[in-house]
Structure formats: structure tokens, C-alpha cells
Design an enzyme around this catalytic site. Structure first.
Site, mmCIF file in Angstrom:
data_model
loop_
_atom_site.group_PDB
_atom_site.id
_atom_site.type_symbol
_atom_site.label_atom_id
_atom_site.label_comp_id
_atom_site.label_asym_id
_atom_site.label_seq_id
_atom_site.Cartn_x
_atom_site.Cartn_y
_atom_site.Cartn_z
ATOM 1 C CB SER A 103 -103.303 -10.004 -65.774
ATOM 2 O OG SER A 103 -102.390 -9.140 -65.845
ATOM 3 C CG ASN A 139 -98.902 -4.475 -70.674
ATOM 4 O OD1 ASN A 139 -99.652 -4.508 -71.831
ATOM 5 N ND2 ASN A 139 -98.975 -3.886 -69.518
ATOM 6 C CD GLN A 188 -103.148 -9.398 -58.275
ATOM 7 O OE1 GLN A 188 -103.420 -8.499 -57.637
ATOM 8 N NE2 GLN A 188 -103.963 -10.343 -58.803
ATOM 9 C CB THR A 221 -87.446 -0.991 -61.130
ATOM 10 O OG1 THR A 221 -88.749 -1.251 -60.781
ATOM 11 C CG2 THR A 221 -87.122 -2.385 -62.259
ATOM 12 N N GLY A 237 -87.459 3.954 -60.824
ATOM 13 C CA GLY A 237 -87.900 4.920 -61.654
ATOM 14 C C GLY A 237 -86.985 5.564 -62.364
ATOM 15 N N GLY A 293 -83.182 4.621 -61.775
ATOM 16 C CA GLY A 293 -82.669 3.808 -62.306
ATOM 17 C C GLY A 293 -82.905 2.291 -61.632
ATOM 18 C CG ASP A 351 -95.991 -5.121 -67.360
ATOM 19 O OD1 ASP A 351 -95.554 -5.599 -66.513
ATOM 20 O OD2 ASP A 351 -97.102 -4.690 -67.744
#
Length: 312
Positions: A10, A54, A171, A221, A223, A226, A254
Site C-alpha cells: 500500500s 515505508n 491484511q 518480531t 517488540g 526482540g 516496515d
């Protein structure tokens, strides 16, 4: 060999309104069935965003070669001009003159709670953008985009024999288990956050180990805890890089994915690739907006050495 990365996803404009109070002072719990409220928002800002925008922004900052495959509407001029200034090609951005850019309208209160409205606009026509026109590439990523577009681009990348990262993001709920399993089997790599991996395993009936066995690497991921990279039967733990400030998580995922693209296309070991991705997430979270952090490739390399004790 080309080091170009195709960034499918997007392109959006985010409008952020700041409500100086608390939503719970206006939204009454026993009256939510008939809401009719207005929030006074004295401050407003607009930001360039969207997953492909991004990712491309961060990859270009690293010295990579991103080529966006996305769709914009009649109000594309400002974003296209920005990409030109950044040196990111817009040749493969399809313009739909009868639509508007994808746009997210965010109203945030003083506690950081948000009420959002997302208009997909031109993004809904992603399937009309032929990825073959973008030319040869070392790697691609399918990030959140139009439902049909994500499916078509995955199938086309397989035909073109271009390896790709499947990054379903927000999505993911659009797809059923069979569709998600197809994406996994088509992809070379899969990346999710900790919430998305739970939904992905639930929808597909596949365990983390099952998914990892079907691709070259599964990246998750988590946060500030790690991230994890599952590859060739092993798990590699990537530490989180402490942020200098925590201002805005928008676009952190991103930024992380740009690090993955850069490391993979340069043939790095997963430990180094994951650490660069982690660093980029920490750099981004210290800046408001998804594309307002500005560093040179050399400055990022210096920060990497400071964080991990060696240069990539």
C-alpha cells in the site's frame, strides 16, 4: 546481478488528529449503541505512509535499491514528488484517476488511544498492476495491499522465479486458512509479529515449526522482546535495540522489513540481518511518523557498530 527489491504494498496518506482529552470522558459505555459525538482536535498533521512507501523509504536510506509496485489515486502528486526527491522510482506505481489514495484518518486522545477510519481507495486495484513490468529483481516483498493484488503478485512472482517475503500484516484476517497456506508455500520467507503468528497458526492449522519447514526462514518480531528467526531447523534470537525515545510505533515493522531485504540481498548471515532490522525499528520508534527519521547509510552503520560491537 541486480540488487533491486520489488516492494509490493500500500501507499497511503495518514491524517492524525490529536484530541487533548480522553475518549472515555465523551464515549459513555451504556450509550455506545447510539454514538453521535464530535471531537475537537486543535492539532493535525499529515504523514506519508503505506507499507510499500515505508519499506522503500528505509531501504533507500540504507543504500538499497527499492522499486515500488503499488497503486495511487488522483491525489498522487505530493507523494510522487516526494519519491522523486528521495530517488525512489515511481515508474511501477499505477495511477487510478477515478479513485483517491488509500488514506487513514486517526484521532488519538491524550492516553494514546486511537479511533481510526481507513479508506482503501486506489489500493483496491493492486491486482491491475502487472508486476512483470517492474523488471528483474533479486528479491520481492508482498506487504499488506489489496486482497486480490496480494494473491496475484504472489502467483506472478513464482512464475517470474523471483524469491519473495510474505508479510501479511494487518491484511492477514482477509484470508482463510487455505489461502494463507498457499502464500506460505509460494514464499521464500515469511515474516509476522507476535499477534499475527498466533492468527496465522490458528487459521492454517500449521505450527511455527511447520511453517518454518516450508520456507527458508520464518521471522517473528516481538517488540521490545526482540525477534526470532527460524531457519534450517534452528532458532536464532535477535535482541531488541533500546530506543533513545519511544515516540511513535507507526512504521516500525516496515523499517524492520527493510533491514531484512537489505541483509538478504547482500547475502548476510541471519544474525547480522536480524540485528540490522532490529536497529532500524529502534531508530524509527524515536521519530513521529513513519518516514521522518533521517540518517545516512554511514550513520546507520556506526549505530550498528555501537550496538553490536562490529560493522556489517
Amino acid at each position: 546481478m541486480t540488487q533491486t527489491s520489488l516492494i509490493c504494498g500500500s501507499l497511503a496518506i495518514d491524517t492524525i488528529l490529536q484530541f487533548p482529552g480522553r475518549f472515555d470522558s465523551i464515549l459513555l459505555a451504556d450509550q455506545l449503541h447510539k454514538v453521535n459525538v464530535s471531537f475537537l482536535a486543535p492539532t493535525m498533521r499529515t504523514e506519508f505512509g503505506g507499507c510499500s512507501g515505508n519499506i522503500a523509504y528505509n531501504l533507500k536510506m540504507l543504500g538499497g535499491d527499492p522499486r515500488i509496485v503499488g497503486v495511487m489515486g488522483q491525489d498522487n502528486a505530493a507523494y510522487i514528488a516526494r519519491l522523486a526527491k528521495l530517488g525512489i522510482p515511481s515508474d511501477n506505481i499505477l495511477i487510478k484517476e477515478d479513485a483517491y489514495n488509500a488514506q487513514c484518518f486517526v484521532t488519538a486522545d491524550q492516553d494514546g488511544n486511537q479511533i481510526n477510519a481507513f479508506h482503501p481507495g486506489a489500493m483496491s486495484y493492486a491486482h491491475e498492476n502487472d508486476i512483470a513490468r517492474a523488471g528483474p529483481a533479486a528479491l520481492a516483498i508482498i506487504s499488506p495491499d489489496g486482497h486480490l493484488g496480494m494473491q496475484k503478485h504472489a502467483a506472478d512472482l513464482v512464475k517470474l522465479e523471483i524469491p519473495f517475503i510474505f508479510d501479511p500484516g494487518q491484511q492477514l484476517p482477509m484470508f482463510n486458512g487455505e489461502e494463507l497456506t498457499t502464500f506460505i508455500d509460494q514464499a521464500t520467507y515469511v515474516t509476522t509479529n507476535d499477534y499475527e503468528i498466533e492468527l496465522l497458526t490458528e487459521r492454517t492449522g500449521l505450527s511455527v515449526t511447520d511453517i518454518a519447514s516450508r520456507v527458508e526462514a520464518l521471522i517473528i518480531t516481538r517488540g521490545e522482546q526482540g525477534s526470532e528467526i527460524y531457519t534450517r531447523g534452528e532458532r536464532i534470537d535477535i535482541p531488541a535495540v533500546p530506543a533513545t525515545e519511544v515516540l511513535d510505533p507507526t512504521g516500525c515493522g516496515d523499517a524492520y522489513r527493510a533491514g531484512l531485504l537489505f541483509g538478504i540481498t547482500n547475502g548476510w548471515k541471519w544474525e547480522t540481518t536480524g540485528r540490522l532490522a532490529s536497529l532500524l525499528g529502534a531508530i524509527k520508534i524515536a521519530s513521529k511518523g513513519a518516514q521522518n527519521h533521517r540518517l545516512t547509510a554511514a550513520e546507520i552503520a556506526d549505530k550498528f557498530e555501537a550496538a553490536f560491537g562490529y560493522r556489517y
